[in-house]
Design a protein around this motif. Structure first.
Motif, short mmCIF file in Angstrom:
data_model
loop_
_atom_site.label_atom_id
_atom_site.label_comp_id
_atom_site.label_asym_id
_atom_site.label_seq_id
_atom_site.Cartn_x
_atom_site.Cartn_y
_atom_site.Cartn_z
N TYR A 181 -6.48 2.64 8.76
CA TYR A 181 -5.30 1.85 8.46
C TYR A 181 -4.64 2.31 7.16
N ASP A 182 -3.35 2.10 7.08
CA ASP A 182 -2.64 2.35 5.83
C ASP A 182 -3.14 1.40 4.75
N GLU A 183 -3.32 1.90 3.55
CA GLU A 183 -3.88 1.09 2.47
C GLU A 183 -3.00 -0.11 2.12
N GLU A 184 -1.69 -0.02 2.38
CA GLU A 184 -0.78 -1.11 2.05
C GLU A 184 -0.49 -2.01 3.24
N SER A 185 -1.34 -1.94 4.27
CA SER A 185 -1.16 -2.79 5.45
C SER A 185 -2.25 -3.86 5.48
N ALA A 186 -2.09 -4.83 6.38
CA ALA A 186 -3.11 -5.88 6.52
C ALA A 186 -4.46 -5.26 6.88
N GLY A 187 -4.44 -4.25 7.76
CA GLY A 187 -5.69 -3.59 8.13
C GLY A 187 -6.35 -2.88 6.97
N GLY A 188 -5.54 -2.30 6.09
CA GLY A 188 -6.09 -1.59 4.95
C GLY A 188 -6.62 -2.50 3.86
N MET A 189 -6.13 -3.75 3.83
CA MET A 189 -6.57 -4.70 2.79
C MET A 189 -7.66 -5.65 3.26
N MET A 190 -7.83 -5.79 4.56
CA MET A 190 -8.70 -6.85 5.08
C MET A 190 -10.18 -6.53 4.89
N ASP A 250 -4.99 -7.32 -5.74
CA ASP A 250 -5.39 -5.96 -6.10
C ASP A 250 -4.29 -4.95 -5.78
N HIS A 251 -3.45 -5.28 -4.78
CA HIS A 251 -2.42 -4.33 -4.37
C HIS A 251 -1.06 -4.59 -5.01
N ILE A 252 -0.80 -5.81 -5.45
CA ILE A 252 0.52 -6.08 -6.04
C ILE A 252 0.52 -6.01 -7.56
N LEU A 253 -0.67 -6.09 -8.17
CA LEU A 253 -0.73 -5.92 -9.62
C LEU A 253 -0.56 -4.44 -9.96
N THR A 289 -14.06 0.66 1.37
CA THR A 289 -13.04 1.52 1.98
C THR A 289 -12.08 2.06 0.92
N ASP A 290 -11.66 1.22 0.00
CA ASP A 290 -10.78 1.67 -1.09
C ASP A 290 -11.44 2.79 -1.88
N LEU A 291 -12.75 2.64 -2.12
CA LEU A 291 -13.47 3.67 -2.87
C LEU A 291 -13.55 4.96 -2.06
N LEU A 292 -13.84 4.85 -0.77
CA LEU A 292 -13.92 6.05 0.07
C LEU A 292 -12.58 6.78 0.14
N HIS A 293 -11.49 6.03 0.09
CA HIS A 293 -10.16 6.65 0.13
C HIS A 293 -9.96 7.61 -1.05
N ASN A 294 -10.69 7.39 -2.14
CA ASN A 294 -10.54 8.22 -3.33
C ASN A 294 -11.50 9.41 -3.35
N LEU A 344 -14.50 -2.34 -11.27
CA LEU A 344 -14.15 -1.22 -12.15
C LEU A 344 -12.88 -0.51 -11.68
N PRO A 345 -12.18 0.17 -12.59
CA PRO A 345 -11.05 1.00 -12.19
C PRO A 345 -11.51 2.10 -11.23
N GLU A 346 -10.58 2.62 -10.44
CA GLU A 346 -10.93 3.58 -9.41
C GLU A 346 -11.62 4.82 -9.96
N ASP A 347 -11.13 5.34 -11.11
CA ASP A 347 -11.73 6.57 -11.63
C ASP A 347 -13.17 6.34 -12.06
N ASP A 348 -13.47 5.15 -12.61
CA ASP A 348 -14.84 4.83 -12.97
C ASP A 348 -15.71 4.70 -11.73
N GLN A 349 -15.18 4.10 -10.68
CA GLN A 349 -15.93 3.95 -9.44
C GLN A 349 -16.36 5.32 -8.91
N VAL A 350 -15.40 6.22 -8.83
CA VAL A 350 -15.68 7.55 -8.29
C VAL A 350 -16.68 8.29 -9.17
N GLU A 351 -16.47 8.20 -10.47
CA GLU A 351 -17.36 8.90 -11.40
C GLU A 351 -18.80 8.43 -11.25
N ILE A 352 -19.00 7.11 -11.20
CA ILE A 352 -20.36 6.57 -11.07
C ILE A 352 -20.96 6.92 -9.73
#
Length: 424
Positions: free
Chosen positions: A281-290, A407-410, A249-254, A219-227
């Motif tokens: 980790y920074d979200e745009e780094s290998a640590g943030g994506m792994m 997910d990060h380049i689109l 982790t991506d969800l927690l970041h929001n 789901l898009p991020e706003d839907d994730q957070v809302e649910i």
């Protein structure tokens, strides 16, 4: 070819849909109706048809020329853009079936449950709901195909039924989920995205933790957070545990920092520790994506064992493509990282051999601070599906897979690109 004067939606669903040349377009999955005070009967405006690729598209009833002989015939081209439910539209299978209603009767009104509806073509060629098949009594859970139902049934005019067009929560969320049970998580996520917020919350409440976790990841991020915010905090923590660590982790970041900490405190310590590390980790780094849960084995593990592990259904195709070989311990952060083994190599080797003997040591692992550009270049240069990430001591701490990178380049709204649709 003639069209019957009355068609029950329960029988219409799953019928094949053909174009004028006789080529199959797809299968009927639902019927779209609208309610208006100026009309005595709800108007049927179209069909939701599932086409190849599990995409659901809208076919206006004005394009339906025949419903007979176990098939639906349409005229003209079908708009292949994905169906999106509008505010004033109601889905019969997903929202009306199993809805509690009141039936007006000369001998006294009674409560009943909708089990099917009949649609008819009127003289002006419009389709409408004409009859409602009901069973006396309130709903009793999901209407599974083999559940024995009790209570007197009746086929009554739609004009004698009140409550059929109420708030969406009139139908149990379990019934909606049963209707879409065969969908993949990404396709179910599209269905849930189109529901009103309150209905989304009800459906999320009715889903198993693992299924909801899979859907949230799509789901898009706003839907994730809302649910997530609609769930009791203890259950929200359980769902986060069931998600892939990078997606969780991506969800927690929001979420606000206070909410992050509240959820992490309720999670299992080991699960929370992984997420806390990823959050640094920074979200745009290998640590943030792994992900912190790639397939990890010791060098002594047999090829047969490796194939058995990657064969597990719960492991995504991207993660299953690569085995990461490390010294013990075999959970991140591991012992020393030794190399990787691609699934194709596993398939070419005798099952009794050890994975340590067929290592690919040519792939240089990334560090957690490697930027997105470096990650994409490594994947593209070596035609990889996944790449290891290590710490300063050479211990494996995770792996970045190609789906994480996409997910990060689109574009941020890539999940929305098929949602703009116009109903004919």
């Amino acid at each position: 070819m003639s069209t019957p004067s009355r068609v029950f939606v329960g029988r219409l669903v799953s019928l094949s849909v053909f174009d004028p040349l006789g080529d199959q377009v797809g299968r009927v999955r639902d019927v779209v109706v609208t309610f208006a005070a100026s009309r005595r009967r709800p108007r049927v405006i179209g069909l939701v048809v599932e086409v190849p690729g599990r995409r659901r598209v809208f076919v206006p009833m004005t394009r339906v020329t025949s419903v007979d002989g176990g098939q639906v015939i349409t005229t003209g081209l079908v708009n292949m853009r994905r169906f999106e439910q509008r505010t004033n539209e109601v889905l019969v299978m997903a929202e009306i079936l199993e809805r509690p209603v009141t039936v007006s009767d000369p001998e006294g009104d009674y409560e009943a449950t909708v089990e099917d509806v009949a649609i008819e073509r009127e003289n002006n060629r419009d389709w409408s709901i004409s009859k409602v098949f009901v069973r006396r009594g309130a709903p009793r859970g999901s209407l599974g195909a083999f559940r024995r139902r009790r209570g007197e049934t009746a086929l009554v005019p739609v004009e004698d039924v009140s409550g059929i067009h109420q708030t969406p929560q009139g139908q149990s969320a379990a019934m909606l989920l049963e209707t879409y049970d065969e969908l993949k998580s990404a396709d179910l996520a599209e269905v849930i995205h189109d529901l009103p917020p309150q209905r989304r919350a009800e459906v999320a409440e009715a889903m198993a933790d693992e299924r909801l976790a899979d859907v949230l990841e799509e789901l898009p991020e706003d839907d994730q957070v809302e649910i997530l915010e609609t769930l009791p905090v203890e259950r929200a923590a359980d769902v986060l545990e069931a998600m892939e660590p990078d997606d969780a982790t991506d969800l927690l970041h929001n979420l606000p920092a206070s909410r992050q900490e509240e959820l992490l405190q309720l999670m299992e310590p080991e699960e929370a520790a992984d997420l806390r590390r990823l959050l640094t980790y920074d979200e745009e780094s290998a640590g943030g994506m792994m992900t912190t849960e790639p397939v990890i084995l010791g060098p002594e593990a047999s090829i047969a064992e490796a194939l058995a592990v990657v064969r597990r259904a719960e492991i995504s195709p991207a993660l299953a493509s690569t085995v990461y070989v490390c010294r013990a311990p075999h959970e991140t952060p591991t012992g020393k990282f030794l190399g990787i083994v691609h699934i194709q190599r596993l398939l070419r080797e005798p099952p009794h051999g050890a994975v340590g003997g067929i290592l690919d040591k040519e792939i240089e692992p990334l560090t957690a601070d490697a930027p997105l550009g470096q990650v994409t270049r490594i994947l593209a240069t070596y035609n990889l599906v996944g790449v290891p990430v290590v710490d300063d001591d050479g211990r494996l701490i995770g792996a970045v897979t190609v789906d994480d990178v996409l997910d990060h380049i689109l574009p941020d709204d890539w999940r929305e690109e098929r949602r703009e649709v116009t109903h004919g």
